[in-house]
Design an enzyme around this catalytic site. Structure first.
Site, mmCIF file in Angstrom:
data_model
loop_
_atom_site.group_PDB
_atom_site.id
_atom_site.type_symbol
_atom_site.label_atom_id
_atom_site.label_comp_id
_atom_site.label_asym_id
_atom_site.label_seq_id
_atom_site.Cartn_x
_atom_site.Cartn_y
_atom_site.Cartn_z
ATOM 1 N N ARG A 1 0.873 -1.183 0.000
ATOM 2 C CA ARG A 1 0.000 0.000 0.000
ATOM 3 C C ARG A 1 0.908 1.230 0.000
ATOM 4 O O ARG A 1 2.104 1.114 0.308
ATOM 5 C CB ARG A 1 -0.887 0.001 1.254
ATOM 6 C CG ARG A 1 -1.865 -1.143 1.257
ATOM 7 C CD ARG A 1 -2.596 -1.262 2.590
ATOM 8 N NE ARG A 1 -3.424 -2.456 2.596
ATOM 9 C CZ ARG A 1 -3.706 -3.183 3.665
ATOM 10 N NH1 ARG A 1 -3.212 -2.822 4.843
ATOM 11 N NH2 ARG A 1 -4.469 -4.247 3.600
ATOM 12 N N ARG B 1 -10.728 2.856 5.973
ATOM 13 C CA ARG B 1 -9.270 2.770 5.828
ATOM 14 C C ARG B 1 -8.861 3.153 4.409
ATOM 15 O O ARG B 1 -7.777 3.698 4.185
ATOM 16 C CB ARG B 1 -8.783 1.350 6.182
ATOM 17 C CG ARG B 1 -7.286 1.255 6.289
ATOM 18 C CD ARG B 1 -6.824 -0.084 6.862
ATOM 19 N NE ARG B 1 -7.088 -1.197 5.942
ATOM 20 C CZ ARG B 1 -6.819 -2.465 6.207
ATOM 21 N NH1 ARG B 1 -6.310 -2.799 7.374
ATOM 22 N NH2 ARG B 1 -7.077 -3.408 5.330
ATOM 23 N N ARG C 1 -12.708 -9.622 1.414
ATOM 24 C CA ARG C 1 -12.284 -9.609 2.819
ATOM 25 C C ARG C 1 -13.479 -9.773 3.764
ATOM 26 O O ARG C 1 -13.379 -10.451 4.791
ATOM 27 C CB ARG C 1 -11.516 -8.311 3.125
ATOM 28 C CG ARG C 1 -10.098 -8.369 2.581
ATOM 29 C CD ARG C 1 -9.313 -7.089 2.715
ATOM 30 N NE ARG C 1 -8.006 -7.252 2.082
ATOM 31 C CZ ARG C 1 -6.837 -7.243 2.715
ATOM 32 N NH1 ARG C 1 -6.792 -7.009 3.992
ATOM 33 N NH2 ARG C 1 -5.712 -7.420 2.048
HETATM 34 N N1 LIG Z 1 -11.545 0.531 18.059
HETATM 35 C C1 LIG Z 1 -11.553 1.162 16.883
HETATM 36 N N2 LIG Z 1 -12.521 2.032 16.594
HETATM 37 C C2 LIG Z 1 -12.581 2.660 15.405
HETATM 38 N N3 LIG Z 1 -11.678 2.479 14.414
HETATM 39 C C3 LIG Z 1 -10.673 1.601 14.642
HETATM 40 C C4 LIG Z 1 -10.553 0.905 15.864
HETATM 41 N N4 LIG Z 1 -9.488 0.093 15.798
HETATM 42 C C5 LIG Z 1 -8.927 0.299 14.589
HETATM 43 N N5 LIG Z 1 -9.634 1.178 13.882
HETATM 44 C C6 LIG Z 1 -9.394 1.639 12.505
HETATM 45 O O1 LIG Z 1 -9.861 0.584 11.653
HETATM 46 C C7 LIG Z 1 -9.033 0.482 10.480
HETATM 47 C C8 LIG Z 1 -8.510 -0.925 10.362
HETATM 48 O O2 LIG Z 1 -7.565 -1.141 11.382
HETATM 49 P P1 LIG Z 1 -6.266 -2.021 11.141
HETATM 50 O O3 LIG Z 1 -5.642 -1.643 9.861
HETATM 51 O O4 LIG Z 1 -5.463 -1.941 12.376
HETATM 52 O O5 LIG Z 1 -6.960 -3.450 10.987
HETATM 53 P P2 LIG Z 1 -6.297 -4.890 10.798
HETATM 54 O O6 LIG Z 1 -7.084 -5.812 11.624
HETATM 55 O O7 LIG Z 1 -4.854 -4.809 11.047
HETATM 56 O O8 LIG Z 1 -6.576 -5.155 9.253
HETATM 57 P P3 LIG Z 1 -5.806 -6.143 8.216
HETATM 58 O O9 LIG Z 1 -5.991 -7.514 8.709
HETATM 59 O O10 LIG Z 1 -6.505 -5.890 6.935
HETATM 60 O O11 LIG Z 1 -4.381 -5.731 8.177
HETATM 61 C C9 LIG Z 1 -7.948 1.532 10.633
HETATM 62 O O12 LIG Z 1 -8.298 2.655 9.846
HETATM 63 C C10 LIG Z 1 -7.953 1.861 12.132
HETATM 64 O O13 LIG Z 1 -7.544 3.183 12.369
HETATM 65 N N1 LIG Z 2 -0.989 -16.835 7.988
HETATM 66 C C1 LIG Z 2 -0.519 -15.584 7.898
HETATM 67 N N2 LIG Z 2 -1.370 -14.555 7.776
HETATM 68 C C2 LIG Z 2 -0.855 -13.332 7.740
HETATM 69 C C3 LIG Z 2 0.525 -13.105 7.810
HETATM 70 N N3 LIG Z 2 0.743 -11.767 7.732
HETATM 71 C C4 LIG Z 2 -0.460 -11.200 7.643
HETATM 72 N N4 LIG Z 2 -1.421 -12.116 7.658
HETATM 73 C C5 LIG Z 2 -2.873 -11.909 7.615
HETATM 74 O O1 LIG Z 2 -3.258 -11.542 6.326
HETATM 75 C C6 LIG Z 2 -4.453 -10.767 6.398
HETATM 76 C C7 LIG Z 2 -4.404 -9.639 5.431
HETATM 77 O O2 LIG Z 2 -3.393 -8.742 5.741
HETATM 78 P P1 LIG Z 2 -3.267 -7.337 4.943
HETATM 79 O O3 LIG Z 2 -1.999 -6.723 5.438
HETATM 80 O O4 LIG Z 2 -3.230 -7.652 3.478
HETATM 81 O O5 LIG Z 2 -4.470 -6.527 5.292
HETATM 82 C C8 LIG Z 2 -4.564 -10.294 7.847
HETATM 83 O O6 LIG Z 2 -5.668 -10.952 8.435
HETATM 84 C C9 LIG Z 2 -3.303 -10.752 8.489
HETATM 85 O O7 LIG Z 2 -3.530 -11.182 9.810
HETATM 86 C C10 LIG Z 2 1.384 -14.241 7.934
HETATM 87 O O8 LIG Z 2 2.617 -14.152 8.020
HETATM 88 N N5 LIG Z 2 0.821 -15.443 7.974
#
Ligand SMILES: Nc1ncnc2c1ncn2[C@@H]1O[C@H](COP(=O)(O)OP(=O)(O)OP(=O)(O)O)[C@@H](O)[C@H]1O
Ligand SMILES: Nc1nc2c(ncn2[C@@H]2O[C@H](COP(=O)(O)O)[C@@H](O)[C@H]2O)c(=O)[nH]1
Length: 395
Positions: A152, A245, A256
């Site tokens: 990204r 996001r 997703r």
């Molecule tokens: N408790 C919350 N309330 C509102 N917004 C939130 C909260 N927690 C996270 N966010 C927002 O939600 C969005 C998604 O969060 P984040 O990218 O951390 O999710 P993720 O679970 O890591 O997703 P992915 O698995 O796709 O990487 C972000 O824009 C973040 O700022």
């Molecule tokens: N099994 C694994 N899952 C992973 C790993 N690193 C990330 N993830 C999962 O992929 C999705 C999507 O991530 P995104 O960055 O494209 O939004 C997310 O649920 C991660 O938890 C890995 O090493 N192994």
């Protein structure tokens, strides 16, 4: 090779390990001799190898592994296990179709458990992990996964992910470089052995942000981890966060969200997750996460560090049942054994692809031992004298 050690496994192969000379330091090389074919083989070596050293000793532990003690090293880097016939190695050998061995570093006491965080895309896993690593930078480190998805705009290679070509990642998976991998939302994601080692080697607790399928693989392995699932307060809120996001196309969002339903169902799989947290209010969820990780009010965990000692270059080892006697120094003249340690393997756990933990070390002071022998001898003399006097008086 110098300092060669030869051990036999299953009466079929001989495993030969020794220092491969490289000026003053040497790395430990492994060769396998197949007794049935009479052929030498260079096996596939999995795991992170012990670094170069000026000398090492080795001893056969059981029918599965060899203990290697690196000289001139501190206790957190001197014990290494070369697994030749463990369940993990047998499985990898079958998969690769060739002789395979695996290294696992020995840990005195309890190894810090990995922290595995899973949950649907957009629930806030990354946000929570960033808060933790920013508040406690010396305590927690993030395992940088490999992925075949495109970066990204705000993502940096080597920081958020190791962005990789599919063919390269598939080859690395084939070569056993990954602890786990999953196909998620149409891309490959995986945690390499190295990604975790880099964090653990800095003395930090390693956090993995991985899909539920990946958590399952870690759960099935010998790695010790705490498994946390993050839930959204509602499906509508999850969709709102994912859209807000603004990092995915509409098609990707739909994919997703579809996968999110399956992941939310799997969260309740018996024995998979240790804790489920709802990320409604971010600060509340973060406080709950800290609490379950054992972080006190002042930010300190209750875990303790194992004591440090050094194994010198000149040492010898001797196996007595489940204990290894490590004599530091040499037997001759001035450098006579100054220190002795007992390495107790009776509670060891884990092993490749992770670490071998539960090792215990006791220091044995040879001079105190001498005193103890003298005390015992004196007691025996007194007892004999007492008996002699009693008998003399009686007759
Ligand atoms: N408790 C919350 N309330 C509102 N917004 C939130 C909260 N927690 C996270 N966010 C927002 O939600 C969005 C998604 O969060 P984040 O990218 O951390 O999710 P993720 O679970 O890591 O997703 P992915 O698995 O796709 O990487 C972000 O824009 C973040 O700022
Ligand atoms: N099994 C694994 N899952 C992973 C790993 N690193 C990330 N993830 C999962 O992929 C999705 C999507 O991530 P995104 O960055 O494209 O939004 C997310 O649920 C991660 O938890 C890995 O090493 N192994």
């Amino acid at each position: 090779m110098s300092e060669i050690f030869v051990y036999e496994f299953r009466k079929l192969i001989q495993c030969v390990i020794g220092g491969m000379e490289n000026e003053s330091n040497s790395t430990i090389g492994v060769r396998i001799f197949d007794k049935s074919t009479g052929e030498w083989m260079i096996p596939v070596v999995l795991g992170i190898k012990p670094g170069p050293s000026k000398g090492h000793s080795a001893v056969l532990i059981d029918e599965d592994r060899i203990l290697v003690v690196k000289g001139d090293s501190a206790s957190d880097a001197c014990f290494w296990f070369l697994e030749v016939n463990t369940a993990f190695v047998r499985e990898q050998k079958k998969r690769l179709g060739t002789e395979t061995v695996a290294w696992s570093r020995g840990v005195i006491g309890e190894a810090e458990k990995l922290i595995v965080i899973s949950g649907p895309s957009g629930v806030g896993k990354g946000t929570l992990i960033s808060k933790l690593t920013e508040e406690f930078p010396s305590m927690f480190g993030f395992s940088v996964s490999h992925t075949t998805r495109a970066p990204r705009t705000n993502e940096q290679n080597g920081v958020h992910y190791h962005f990789t070509e599919r063919s390269v990642m598939e080859k690395d998976i084939e070569d056993g470089k990954f602890l786990e991998f999953t196909s998620v939302h149409g891309n490959l994601y995986g945690t390499s052995v190295e990604a975790v080692e880099v964090v653990v080697d800095k003395g930090k607790r390693c956090i993995l942000d991985i899909a539920v399928q990946g958590a399952r693989s870690i759960r099935a392995s010998s790695l010790e981890a705490i498994f946390i699932f993050i839930r959204p307060p509602s499906f509508e809120e999850l969709e709102k966060r994912l859209r807000a996001r603004g990092t995915e196309t509409e098609e990707q969002i739909q994919k997703r969200l579809g996968n999110a339903r399956t992941e939310l169902d799997q969260a309740n799989s018996p024995g998979l997750f240790d804790h489920i947290l709802v990320n409604d209010d971010l600060e509340t969820c973060y406080e709950n996460l800290k609490k379950l990780l054992g972080l006190n009010e002042d930010g300190k965990t209750t875990t303790r560090k194992s004591q440090l000692f050094d194994v010198p270059l000149k040492h010898s080892i001797l196996k007595i049942d489940q204990k290894i006697l490590i004599k530091c120094g040499t037997a001759e003249g001035q450098n006579s054994f100054r220190k002795m340690f007992i390495l107790d393997l009776s509670s060891m756990r884990g092993g490749a692809p992770g670490r071998t933990s539960g090792l215990k070390v006791y220091s044995v002071d040879p001079s105190t031992n001498g005193v103890n022998v003298l005390k015992t001898l004196l007691l025996l003399v007194f007892m004999c004298l007492y008996c002699y006097i009693c008998f003399a008086n009686y007759w």
